[in-house]
Design a protein around this motif. Structure first.
Motif, PDB file in Angstrom:
ATOM      1  N   GLU A   1       0.897  -1.383   0.153  1.00  0.00           N
ATOM      2  CA  GLU A   1       0.199  -0.470  -0.096  1.00  0.00           C
ATOM      3  C   GLU A   1       0.925   1.485   0.124  1.00  0.00           C
ATOM      4  OE1 GLU A   1      -3.824   1.504   2.119  1.00  0.00           O
ATOM      5  OE2 GLU A   1      -2.167   1.189   3.009  1.00  0.00           O
ATOM      6  N   TRP A   2       1.727   1.287   0.927  1.00  0.00           N
ATOM      7  CA  TRP A   2       2.629   2.230   1.231  1.00  0.00           C
ATOM      8  C   TRP A   2       4.134   2.563  -0.249  1.00  0.00           C
ATOM      9  CZ3 TRP A   2       2.036   6.625   3.595  1.00  0.00           C
ATOM     10  CH2 TRP A   2       0.613   6.671   4.401  1.00  0.00           C
ATOM     11  N   LYS A   3       4.021   1.533  -1.284  1.00  0.00           N
ATOM     12  CA  LYS A   3       4.866   1.294  -2.516  1.00  0.00           C
ATOM     13  C   LYS A   3       3.401   2.146  -3.070  1.00  0.00           C
ATOM     14  CE  LYS A   3       7.056  -1.399  -5.871  1.00  0.00           C
ATOM     15  NZ  LYS A   3       7.239  -2.448  -6.161  1.00  0.00           N
ATOM     16  N   HIS A   4       2.892   1.895  -3.014  1.00  0.00           N
ATOM     17  CA  HIS A   4       1.485   2.786  -4.078  1.00  0.00           C
ATOM     18  C   HIS A   4       1.677   4.051  -4.023  1.00  0.00           C
ATOM     19  CE1 HIS A   4       0.482  -0.865  -6.362  1.00  0.00           C
ATOM     20  NE2 HIS A   4      -0.680  -0.875  -4.830  1.00  0.00           N
ATOM     21  N   VAL A   5       1.743   4.574  -2.151  1.00  0.00           N
ATOM     22  CA  VAL A   5       1.586   5.375  -2.169  1.00  0.00           C
ATOM     23  C   VAL A   5       3.256   6.458  -2.438  1.00  0.00           C
ATOM     24  CG1 VAL A   5       1.939   7.965  -0.084  1.00  0.00           C
ATOM     25  CG2 VAL A   5       0.439   5.333   0.069  1.00  0.00           C
ATOM     26  N   ALA A   6       3.769   6.300  -2.929  1.00  0.00           N
ATOM     27  CA  ALA A   6       5.245   6.804  -2.825  1.00  0.00           C
ATOM     28  C   ALA A   6       4.919   6.666  -4.870  1.00  0.00           C
ATOM     29  CB  ALA A   6       6.756   6.116  -3.131  1.00  0.00           C
ATOM     30  N   GLU A   7       4.422   5.870  -5.400  1.00  0.00           N
ATOM     31  CA  GLU A   7       4.590   6.140  -6.886  1.00  0.00           C
ATOM     32  C   GLU A   7       3.553   7.082  -6.769  1.00  0.00           C
ATOM     33  OE1 GLU A   7       2.861   2.464  -8.278  1.00  0.00           O
ATOM     34  OE2 GLU A   7       5.042   1.016  -7.737  1.00  0.00           O
ATOM     35  N   VAL A   8       2.683   7.140  -6.392  1.00  0.00           N
ATOM     36  CA  VAL A   8       1.343   8.683  -6.609  1.00  0.00           C
ATOM     37  C   VAL A   8       2.324   9.866  -6.746  1.00  0.00           C
ATOM     38  CG1 VAL A   8      -0.178   9.437  -6.681  1.00  0.00           C
ATOM     39  CG2 VAL A   8      -0.618   6.561  -6.082  1.00  0.00           C
ATOM     40  N   LEU A   9       3.052   9.424  -6.081  1.00  0.00           N
ATOM     41  CA  LEU A   9       3.294  10.751  -5.069  1.00  0.00           C
ATOM     42  C   LEU A   9       4.794  11.668  -6.383  1.00  0.00           C
ATOM     43  CD1 LEU A   9       3.694  11.074  -1.315  1.00  0.00           C
ATOM     44  CD2 LEU A   9       1.516  12.157  -2.401  1.00  0.00           C
ATOM     45  N   ALA A  10       4.839  10.316  -7.278  1.00  0.00           N
ATOM     46  CA  ALA A  10       6.359  10.100  -7.377  1.00  0.00           C
ATOM     47  C   ALA A  10       5.962  10.212  -9.073  1.00  0.00           C
ATOM     48  CB  ALA A  10       7.273   9.177  -7.501  1.00  0.00           C
TER      49      ALA A  10
END
Length: 205
Positions: free
Chosen positions: A82-91
């Motif tokens: 889930e937090w990997k997805h968060v990082a991808e969205v922010l990037a």
């Protein structure tokens, strides 16, 4: 003539490879995630998990002490993803509002897909001390991830207490949407989503 030969060869080819521990463990966790999500923690047992992964129960116990152990491993993997997805969205770029909207929609999608697993997690956090302790450790990691992601984006620092309130508030809202509570109350889903976008904008700083 052995008419069953092709079927046996096909079944053998589809079986998981033996002797690769990390692959075996990954298959067991994937099977457990699916079963916990569909049947709940108490509706699933180690035999079912092993069978769904293509292994014997004995193989299961080579990797996990019990059903609770694989549940904890499943939740840990889910949280990291889930937090990997968060990082991808922010990037991915975009305005703060666009990023906030993408994050909210992503969280809703994830909470909807995994609503059964998350329902079991909430129950176990209340009733099982081991799961509760692990959940607290994961919560600390989430707060650390939030601080790290904010620093990477060069956003102003924010108190961990404020981030914790954000997580409590939004998780409950995402679960309410995922479980149909908003619909059952006759409320407007888009307005709830907009409120969550505003909360996320605040968290982004």
């Amino acid at each position: 003539m052995d008419t069953n030969g092709p079927a046996r060869r096909k079944a053998a080819a589809s079986r998981p490879r033996r002797g690769v521990p990390h692959e075996t463990r990954a298959r067991l966790i994937a099977a457990a995630a699916d079963l916990f999500n569909r049947e709940g923690f108490y509706g699933t047992d180690s035999n079912q998990i092993a069978k769904a992964a293509g292994y014997s129960t004995g193989v299961f116990y080579k990797h996990f002490k019990d059903k609770r152990g694989i549940f904890v491993a499943t939740y840990e993997q889910w949280s990291i993803a889930e937090w990997k997805h968060v990082a991808e969205v922010l990037a991915s770029g975009g305005s703060e509002r666009e990023l906030a909207q993408q994050l909210v929609l992503m969280f809703i999608e994830v909470h909807t897909k995994w609503r059964g697993l998350l329902a079991s997690l909430r129950q176990l956090v209340v009733t099982d001390a081991t799961v509760r302790r692990f959940h607290r450790r994961q919560r600390k990691r989430q707060l650390e991830w939030m601080a790290t992601l904010r620093a990477q984006r060069r956003l102003r620092p924010r108190r961990a207490e404020d981030d914790l309130v954000y997580l409590w508030t939004t998780e409950r809202a995402f679960d309410a949407i995922a479980q149909g509570e908003v619909r059952d109350l006759g409320l407007e889903r888009t307005l709830v989503i907009e409120a969550m976008i505003e909360r996320t904008l605040e968290a982004l700083g």
